[in-house]
Scaffold this motif. Structure first.
Motif, PDB file in Angstrom:
ATOM      1  N   GLU A 114       0.838  -1.201   0.000  1.00  0.00           N
ATOM      2  CA  GLU A 114       0.000   0.000   0.000  1.00  0.00           C
ATOM      3  C   GLU A 114       0.875   1.254   0.000  1.00  0.00           C
ATOM      4  O   GLU A 114       0.581   2.240  -0.695  1.00  0.00           O
ATOM      5  N   ALA A 115       1.981   1.207   0.761  1.00  0.00           N
ATOM      6  CA  ALA A 115       2.904   2.356   0.792  1.00  0.00           C
ATOM      7  C   ALA A 115       3.510   2.581  -0.596  1.00  0.00           C
ATOM      8  O   ALA A 115       3.611   3.727  -1.067  1.00  0.00           O
ATOM      9  N   ILE A 116       3.873   1.490  -1.265  1.00  0.00           N
ATOM     10  CA  ILE A 116       4.460   1.622  -2.611  1.00  0.00           C
ATOM     11  C   ILE A 116       3.425   2.186  -3.584  1.00  0.00           C
ATOM     12  O   ILE A 116       3.725   3.072  -4.393  1.00  0.00           O
ATOM     13  N   ARG A 117       2.190   1.681  -3.487  1.00  0.00           N
ATOM     14  CA  ARG A 117       1.132   2.216  -4.366  1.00  0.00           C
ATOM     15  C   ARG A 117       0.963   3.718  -4.156  1.00  0.00           C
ATOM     16  O   ARG A 117       0.825   4.474  -5.113  1.00  0.00           O
ATOM     17  N   ALA A 118       0.982   4.151  -2.886  1.00  0.00           N
ATOM     18  CA  ALA A 118       0.816   5.584  -2.602  1.00  0.00           C
ATOM     19  C   ALA A 118       1.984   6.388  -3.184  1.00  0.00           C
ATOM     20  O   ALA A 118       1.782   7.460  -3.769  1.00  0.00           O
ATOM     21  N   ILE A 119       3.205   5.862  -3.045  1.00  0.00           N
ATOM     22  CA  ILE A 119       4.386   6.550  -3.600  1.00  0.00           C
ATOM     23  C   ILE A 119       4.246   6.678  -5.120  1.00  0.00           C
ATOM     24  O   ILE A 119       4.473   7.742  -5.705  1.00  0.00           O
ATOM     25  N   LEU A 120       3.832   5.588  -5.767  1.00  0.00           N
ATOM     26  CA  LEU A 120       3.742   5.597  -7.237  1.00  0.00           C
ATOM     27  C   LEU A 120       2.624   6.522  -7.716  1.00  0.00           C
ATOM     28  O   LEU A 120       2.793   7.257  -8.698  1.00  0.00           O
ATOM     29  N   ARG A 121       1.484   6.506  -7.004  1.00  0.00           N
ATOM     30  CA  ARG A 121       0.377   7.401  -7.394  1.00  0.00           C
ATOM     31  C   ARG A 121       0.798   8.864  -7.278  1.00  0.00           C
ATOM     32  O   ARG A 121       0.513   9.682  -8.150  1.00  0.00           O
ATOM     33  N   ASP A 122       1.475   9.180  -6.183  1.00  0.00           N
ATOM     34  CA  ASP A 122       1.932  10.546  -5.955  1.00  0.00           C
ATOM     35  C   ASP A 122       2.938  10.960  -7.031  1.00  0.00           C
ATOM     36  O   ASP A 122       2.907  12.082  -7.556  1.00  0.00           O
ATOM     37  N   PHE A 123       3.803  10.020  -7.383  1.00  0.00           N
ATOM     38  CA  PHE A 123       4.823  10.260  -8.413  1.00  0.00           C
ATOM     39  C   PHE A 123       4.157  10.591  -9.758  1.00  0.00           C
ATOM     40  O   PHE A 123       4.539  11.551 -10.438  1.00  0.00           O
ATOM     41  N   VAL A 124       3.132   9.828 -10.101  1.00  0.00           N
ATOM     42  CA  VAL A 124       2.424  10.062 -11.372  1.00  0.00           C
ATOM     43  C   VAL A 124       1.611  11.363 -11.303  1.00  0.00           C
ATOM     44  O   VAL A 124       1.578  12.130 -12.262  1.00  0.00           O
ATOM     45  N   ALA A 125       0.991  11.611 -10.145  1.00  0.00           N
ATOM     46  CA  ALA A 125       0.197  12.848  -9.998  1.00  0.00           C
ATOM     47  C   ALA A 125       1.072  14.085 -10.179  1.00  0.00           C
ATOM     48  O   ALA A 125       0.597  15.132 -10.625  1.00  0.00           O
ATOM     49  N   SER A 126       2.361  13.956  -9.876  1.00  0.00           N
ATOM     50  CA  SER A 126       3.252  15.113 -10.018  1.00  0.00           C
ATOM     51  C   SER A 126       3.923  15.143 -11.392  1.00  0.00           C
ATOM     52  O   SER A 126       4.875  15.900 -11.608  1.00  0.00           O
ATOM     53  N   GLY A 127       3.445  14.302 -12.309  1.00  0.00           N
ATOM     54  CA  GLY A 127       3.938  14.371 -13.687  1.00  0.00           C
ATOM     55  C   GLY A 127       4.901  13.265 -14.076  1.00  0.00           C
ATOM     56  O   GLY A 127       5.324  13.189 -15.231  1.00  0.00           O
ATOM     57  N   GLY A 128       5.283  12.410 -13.124  1.00  0.00           N
ATOM     58  CA  GLY A 128       6.171  11.291 -13.446  1.00  0.00           C
ATOM     59  C   GLY A 128       5.429  10.196 -14.194  1.00  0.00           C
ATOM     60  O   GLY A 128       4.190  10.226 -14.304  1.00  0.00           O
ATOM     61  N   THR A 129       6.179   9.233 -14.708  1.00  0.00           N
ATOM     62  CA  THR A 129       5.587   8.114 -15.457  1.00  0.00           C
ATOM     63  C   THR A 129       6.113   6.807 -14.878  1.00  0.00           C
ATOM     64  O   THR A 129       7.301   6.693 -14.566  1.00  0.00           O
ATOM     65  N   VAL A 130       5.216   5.843 -14.731  1.00  0.00           N
ATOM     66  CA  VAL A 130       5.609   4.522 -14.221  1.00  0.00           C
ATOM     67  C   VAL A 130       5.269   3.467 -15.264  1.00  0.00           C
ATOM     68  O   VAL A 130       4.161   3.459 -15.799  1.00  0.00           O
ATOM     69  N   VAL A 131       6.226   2.599 -15.535  1.00  0.00           N
ATOM     70  CA  VAL A 131       5.954   1.390 -16.318  1.00  0.00           C
ATOM     71  C   VAL A 131       6.259   0.221 -15.392  1.00  0.00           C
ATOM     72  O   VAL A 131       7.380   0.115 -14.892  1.00  0.00           O
ATOM     73  N   LEU A 132       5.273  -0.621 -15.152  1.00  0.00           N
ATOM     74  CA  LEU A 132       5.507  -1.754 -14.253  1.00  0.00           C
ATOM     75  C   LEU A 132       4.963  -3.038 -14.858  1.00  0.00           C
ATOM     76  O   LEU A 132       3.986  -3.023 -15.602  1.00  0.00           O
ATOM     77  N   SER A 133       5.639  -4.138 -14.547  1.00  0.00           N
ATOM     78  CA  SER A 133       5.105  -5.435 -14.955  1.00  0.00           C
ATOM     79  C   SER A 133       4.528  -6.115 -13.732  1.00  0.00           C
ATOM     80  O   SER A 133       5.006  -5.903 -12.609  1.00  0.00           O
ATOM     81  N   SER A 134       3.506  -6.903 -13.945  1.00  0.00           N
ATOM     82  CA  SER A 134       2.899  -7.639 -12.839  1.00  0.00           C
ATOM     83  C   SER A 134       2.078  -8.791 -13.391  1.00  0.00           C
ATOM     84  O   SER A 134       1.594  -8.746 -14.521  1.00  0.00           O
ATOM     85  N   HIS A 135       1.947  -9.833 -12.548  1.00  0.00           N
ATOM     86  CA  HIS A 135       1.051 -10.942 -12.891  1.00  0.00           C
ATOM     87  C   HIS A 135      -0.282 -10.809 -12.188  1.00  0.00           C
ATOM     88  O   HIS A 135      -1.157 -11.637 -12.378  1.00  0.00           O
ATOM     89  N   VAL A 136      -0.412  -9.774 -11.350  1.00  0.00           N
ATOM     90  CA  VAL A 136      -1.629  -9.638 -10.544  1.00  0.00           C
ATOM     91  C   VAL A 136      -2.575  -8.655 -11.237  1.00  0.00           C
ATOM     92  O   VAL A 136      -2.392  -7.437 -11.181  1.00  0.00           O
ATOM     93  N   MET A 137      -3.569  -9.218 -11.915  1.00  0.00           N
ATOM     94  CA  MET A 137      -4.450  -8.388 -12.749  1.00  0.00           C
ATOM     95  C   MET A 137      -5.243  -7.378 -11.921  1.00  0.00           C
ATOM     96  O   MET A 137      -5.456  -6.255 -12.356  1.00  0.00           O
ATOM     97  N   GLU A 138      -5.664  -7.786 -10.715  1.00  0.00           N
ATOM     98  CA  GLU A 138      -6.439  -6.868  -9.868  1.00  0.00           C
ATOM     99  C   GLU A 138      -5.597  -5.649  -9.514  1.00  0.00           C
ATOM    100  O   GLU A 138      -6.087  -4.524  -9.468  1.00  0.00           O
ATOM    101  N   LEU A 139      -4.314  -5.900  -9.271  1.00  0.00           N
ATOM    102  CA  LEU A 139      -3.410  -4.806  -8.909  1.00  0.00           C
ATOM    103  C   LEU A 139      -3.232  -3.852 -10.104  1.00  0.00           C
ATOM    104  O   LEU A 139      -3.341  -2.629  -9.961  1.00  0.00           O
ATOM    105  N   VAL A 140      -3.016  -4.416 -11.263  1.00  0.00           N
ATOM    106  CA  VAL A 140      -2.849  -3.587 -12.471  1.00  0.00           C
ATOM    107  C   VAL A 140      -4.131  -2.794 -12.716  1.00  0.00           C
ATOM    108  O   VAL A 140      -4.092  -1.597 -13.028  1.00  0.00           O
ATOM    109  N   GLU A 141      -5.257  -3.459 -12.550  1.00  0.00           N
ATOM    110  CA  GLU A 141      -6.550  -2.823 -12.794  1.00  0.00           C
ATOM    111  C   GLU A 141      -6.798  -1.658 -11.819  1.00  0.00           C
ATOM    112  O   GLU A 141      -7.363  -0.640 -12.189  1.00  0.00           O
TER     113      GLU A 141
END
Ligand SMILES: Nc1ncnc2c1ncn2[C@@H]1O[C@H](COP(=O)(O)OP(=O)(O)OP(=O)(O)O)[C@@H](O)[C@H]1O
Length: 265
Positions: free
Chosen positions: A183-210
């Protein structure tokens, strides 16, 4: 050096552009002419079955593996022709990352910050922030060799973040990470994107990607089978369902393992 693949001067260049990337290992074609464009400010999920070519693609995109063919361009800078400019703009969490594990978590972070030519005071302040945010402050003095798998993943993520890149490329960032840290990582990544950054991530967990990503690409057998916004790709269905449809495989054939049924003993 600016890439020949860059957009017209008025449009901002994509955060990441892959142009006909290809890689073969012996007879095995791991990536087969894969092209992809990731707009700035997106949270981009790369999904695909085991062996689809995700790690090979991300390794070529980040300058860790030389493509046989094609190009990877980060914010207008060709990763292979202008690696210093491209790498300065990205933070990378590679798959199965090898860390200098005789260092403590704090030393490893500091080493990564200094390697990026950051001022000493910034390294110290950001390292403390990252260790606290990722719940590693209490083990900052422990050798990374003694970290658990999830702790190694988190310290590697902290190393990818310390120079405040504009593009994060993360191979399975949530693998082995506990739910609170996740959850902490998700918050960091959301904040990063909200400030104009871009994230590319791979995952096997479809719910998480969704729940996290606004754009998605599905790869299978080294090729792109679908890409677009999350809604375009899932086309009214769940991503899990659409994924199974797209990669053409149904869940395992349990009927094929009669010897595993306890009732047959
Ligand atoms: N160094 C290598 N030598 C030989 N074959 C390789 C190598 N790296 C990858 N491959 C092969 O290339 C294909 C793609 O592998 P890759 O690791 O990119 O897939 P992936 O989508 O990341 O898989 P997973 O979801 O299981 O991590 C696989 O068939 C794999 O066996």
């Amino acid at each position: 050096m600016t890439s020949a693949h860059a957009q017209p001067a008025s449009a901002p260049p994509p955060a990441l552009e892959l142009v006909q990337l290809a890689k073969r290992f012996g007879q095995k074609v791991a990536v087969d002419g894969l092209s992809l464009s990731v707009p700035q400010g997106s949270m981009f999920g790369l999904v695909g079955p085991n062996g689809a070519g995700k790690t090979t693609t991300l390794s070529m995109a980040t300058g860790l593996l030389r493509p046989d063919h094609g190009a990877a361009v980060v914010l207008g800078h060709d990763v292979w022709r202008d690696p210093a400019a491209a790498k300065a703009r990205m933070g990378v969490l590679p798959d199965g990352v090898h860390l200098f594990d005789r260092l403590t978590g704090a030393e490893l972070l500091r080493y990564n910050g200094l390697l990026r030519s950051m001022p000493e005071a910034d390294v110290t302040a950001r390292a403390a922030d990252l260790l606290a945010a990722l719940d590693l402050a209490g083990t900052a003095g422990t050798a990374v060799a003694d970290y658990s798998a999830g702790m190694r993943k988190k310290i590697a993520l902290a190393c990818a973040l310390i120079h405040a890149p504009r593009l994060l490329i993360l191979d399975e960032p949530f693998e082995a990470v506990d739910p609170v840290s996740g959850e902490a990582i998700r918050a960091i990544l959301r904040d990063f994107v909200a400030s104009g950054g871009t994230v590319v991530l791979s995952s096997h967990v479809m719910e998480l990607v969704e729940s996290l990503c606004d754009r998605v690409a599905v790869v299978a057998d080294g090729r792109l089978v679908a890409t677009g916004s999350l809604d375009e790709v899932r086309a009214g269905s769940s991503l899990q369902h659409r994924f199974v449809e797209l990669v053409g495989r149904q869940s395992g054939d349990a009927e094929g393992l009669p010897w595993l049924r306890t009732s047959s003993r």
